[in-house]
Design an enzyme around this catalytic site. Structure first.
Site, PDB file in Angstrom:
ATOM      1  N   SER A 129       0.830  -1.201   0.000  1.00  0.00           N
ATOM      2  CA  SER A 129       0.000   0.000   0.000  1.00  0.00           C
ATOM      3  C   SER A 129       0.868   1.256   0.000  1.00  0.00           C
ATOM      4  CB  SER A 129      -0.976   0.000   1.174  1.00  0.00           C
ATOM      5  OG  SER A 129      -0.297  -0.282   2.371  1.00  0.00           O
ATOM      6  N   SER A 130       2.028   1.219   0.643  1.00  0.00           N
ATOM      7  CA  SER A 130       2.852   2.433   0.684  1.00  0.00           C
ATOM      8  C   SER A 130       3.486   2.714  -0.683  1.00  0.00           C
ATOM      9  CB  SER A 130       3.910   2.355   1.779  1.00  0.00           C
ATOM     10  OG  SER A 130       4.667   1.177   1.657  1.00  0.00           O
ATOM     11  N   ASP A 174       8.618  -3.541  -5.612  1.00  0.00           N
ATOM     12  CA  ASP A 174       7.257  -3.036  -5.390  1.00  0.00           C
ATOM     13  C   ASP A 174       6.961  -1.855  -6.309  1.00  0.00           C
ATOM     14  OD1 ASP A 174       7.491  -4.891  -3.412  1.00  0.00           O
ATOM     15  OD2 ASP A 174       7.526  -3.441  -1.767  1.00  0.00           O
ATOM     16  N   TYR A 224      13.935  -6.730   8.268  1.00  0.00           N
ATOM     17  CA  TYR A 224      14.253  -6.623   6.849  1.00  0.00           C
ATOM     18  C   TYR A 224      15.692  -6.143   6.627  1.00  0.00           C
ATOM     19  CZ  TYR A 224      13.575  -5.288   1.936  1.00  0.00           C
ATOM     20  OH  TYR A 224      13.676  -5.168   0.577  1.00  0.00           O
TER      21      TYR A 224
HETATM   22  C1  GLA Z   1       9.450  -5.842   0.432  1.00  0.00           C
HETATM   23  C2  GLA Z   1      10.386  -4.879  -0.276  1.00  0.00           C
HETATM   24  C3  GLA Z   1      10.780  -5.431  -1.651  1.00  0.00           C
HETATM   25  C4  GLA Z   1      11.285  -6.860  -1.559  1.00  0.00           C
HETATM   26  C5  GLA Z   1      10.340  -7.722  -0.736  1.00  0.00           C
HETATM   27  C6  GLA Z   1      10.876  -9.102  -0.474  1.00  0.00           C
HETATM   28  O1  GLA Z   1       8.233  -5.909  -0.260  1.00  0.00           O
HETATM   29  O2  GLA Z   1       9.794  -3.617  -0.427  1.00  0.00           O
HETATM   30  O3  GLA Z   1      11.730  -4.583  -2.248  1.00  0.00           O
HETATM   31  O4  GLA Z   1      12.573  -6.901  -1.032  1.00  0.00           O
HETATM   32  O5  GLA Z   1      10.031  -7.134   0.523  1.00  0.00           O
HETATM   33  O6  GLA Z   1      10.967  -9.829  -1.665  1.00  0.00           O
END
Ligand code: GLA
Length: 388
Positions: A129-130, A174, A224
């Site tokens: 969504s972001s 994304d 992450y």
């Molecule tokens: C999030 C990040 C992406 C990617 C995924 C994992 O969505 O925004 O860039 O790294 O995690 O595949």
């Protein structure tokens, strides 16, 4: 929706002038997870769910934001002179980050804006969504200010904003899939050079079902960035014996032959996921080209196991959903999608089995986790655009 948004826009900001309307989708990644910051391949598609924006230029430098998703909140006022991340600015950090990115990258914004948005992507569910908000703003800026930027540039500017304004070290997947999506196609993107190819998704009697675990996650406070660092550490150690610039350049065999130089067993597992997942993604796209959806599904399942065991980004909620899905009849494949640590799973399910899938997976989830999961039978839509 358009009528409702226009009405609200005029109620808040007044009528008249050149009011324009834009849309950017959310995305779901079919396979290729945590490969986009490792120079590997991803295979996402845009959804028909997404973010709508109604916008009008102002004569001064004032910025006004309103989200119909938070109707109990007031209009947020800011200015072009105030493009600095503030926690209290909440969701408006996303559009402001994109205004800042355009300005810092040589596309100065010289007029304020009145902006109203509404999104139908379940919030915080891992369907981006972001990034959808970022790209709807990017497309709007290109159109309103006449900037000479391509859709790829808009994706890169969105990622730049996310990395440097919002402080989330995400890859390009994304923003790219949201900007470049194509109805009924997934995008086979090589993140090492942004070359890509559209692959038709012909499901013949099957459906894509997204299941939200309803476990909220925010990338900023998740692990992450830690996973990124572990992959970087592994890469630096591999570079002492191999001439590579990313993990995406390695085959499974080349990795197995060199992995001894990686000192920590944890980093070995993280790198193994990155390497194997990239190769799996390449194979999965080939399977689709060969009309072998069953192999595609098996590779989705393997992807989940690797994310669970080697990358450790699934957690009990996503594992419960996926393991329940694997037990159902008519399931071609099922895996977590997106960053992990909560968020969603994606499953390919025979249409005739979909209702039972939803009931059974839902029941198992509720009884183990204690709250409900939500199910969305989704369609693959086009990328971000101006609407009439
Ligand atoms: C999030 C990040 C992406 C990617 C995924 C994992 O969505 O925004 O860039 O790294 O995690 O595949």
């Amino acid at each position: 929706m358009k009528e409702k948004m226009l009405k609200k826009f005029e109620e808040l900001y007044g009528a008249g002038g050149d009011i324009r309307f834009y849309f950017a989708p959310g995305r779901v990644n079919l396979i290729g997870e945590h490969t986009d910051y490792n120079g590997g391949h991803v295979f996402p598609c845009a959804l028909t769910l997404g973010t709508y924006a109604v916008v009008r230029k102002r004569e001064d430098d004032v910025l006004r934001f309103y989200s119909m998703n938070f109707e109990n909140r007031d209009v947020v006022k800011s200015s072009l002179k105030d493009l600095v991340f503030q926690r209290a600015a909440g969701w408006t950090n996303y559009p402001k980050g994109v205004l800042w990115a355009f300005t810092s990258k040589g596309h100065p914004i010289d007029k304020g804006l009145d902006i109203l948005v509404y999104g139908n992507i379940p919030n915080g569910s891992g369907l981006s969504s972001s990034a959808s908000v970022e790209i709807v703003i990017g497309v709007m800026l290109k159109d309103m200010f006449g900037f000479d930027v391509s859709m790829t540039d808009i994706a890169l500017l969105g990622q730049y904003a996310e990395n440097n304004y919002n402080g989330v070290n995400c890859g390009i997947m994304d923003q790219f899939s949201i900007a470049m999506g194509k109805k009924d196609h997934a995008i086979f993107l090589d993140t090492s050079d942004l070359s890509y190819e559209y692959a038709p998704i012909v499901l013949a009697g099957k459906k894509i079902i997204i299941t939200s675990s309803n476990k909220k996650r925010g990338l900023g406070d998740s692990k992450y960035n830690e996973r990124r660092k572990e992959c970087e550490t592994a890469l630096v150690q591999l570079q002492t014996v191999l001439e590579i610039s990313s993990l995406g350049e390695l085959t499974e065999e080349a990795f197995e032959n060199a992995k001894e130089v990686i000192k920590s067993p944890i980093c070995v597992r993280r790198a193994r996921h990155a390497v194997y997942e990239n190769q799996r993604t390449i194979r999965a796209v080939q399977a689709l080209k060969d009309h072998d959806l069953n192999l595609f599904g098996q590779l989705m399942n393997e992807s989940h196991k690797s994310l669970r065991d080697d990358y450790e980004v699934t957690g009990i909620e996503l594992d419960t959903l996926v393991e329940a899905a694997w037990e159902q009849e008519g399931v071609v494949g099922s895996r977590m999608t997106g960053a992990g640590f909560g968020g969603c799973t994606v499953s390919i399910v025979e249409e005739s089995a979909a209702e039972r899938f939803i009931a059974e997976v839902g029941r198992k989830y509720k009884s183990k986790i204690g709250y409900e999961a939500d199910f969305y039978v989704v369609d693959i839509g086009d990328g971000a655009r101006k609407l009439a």
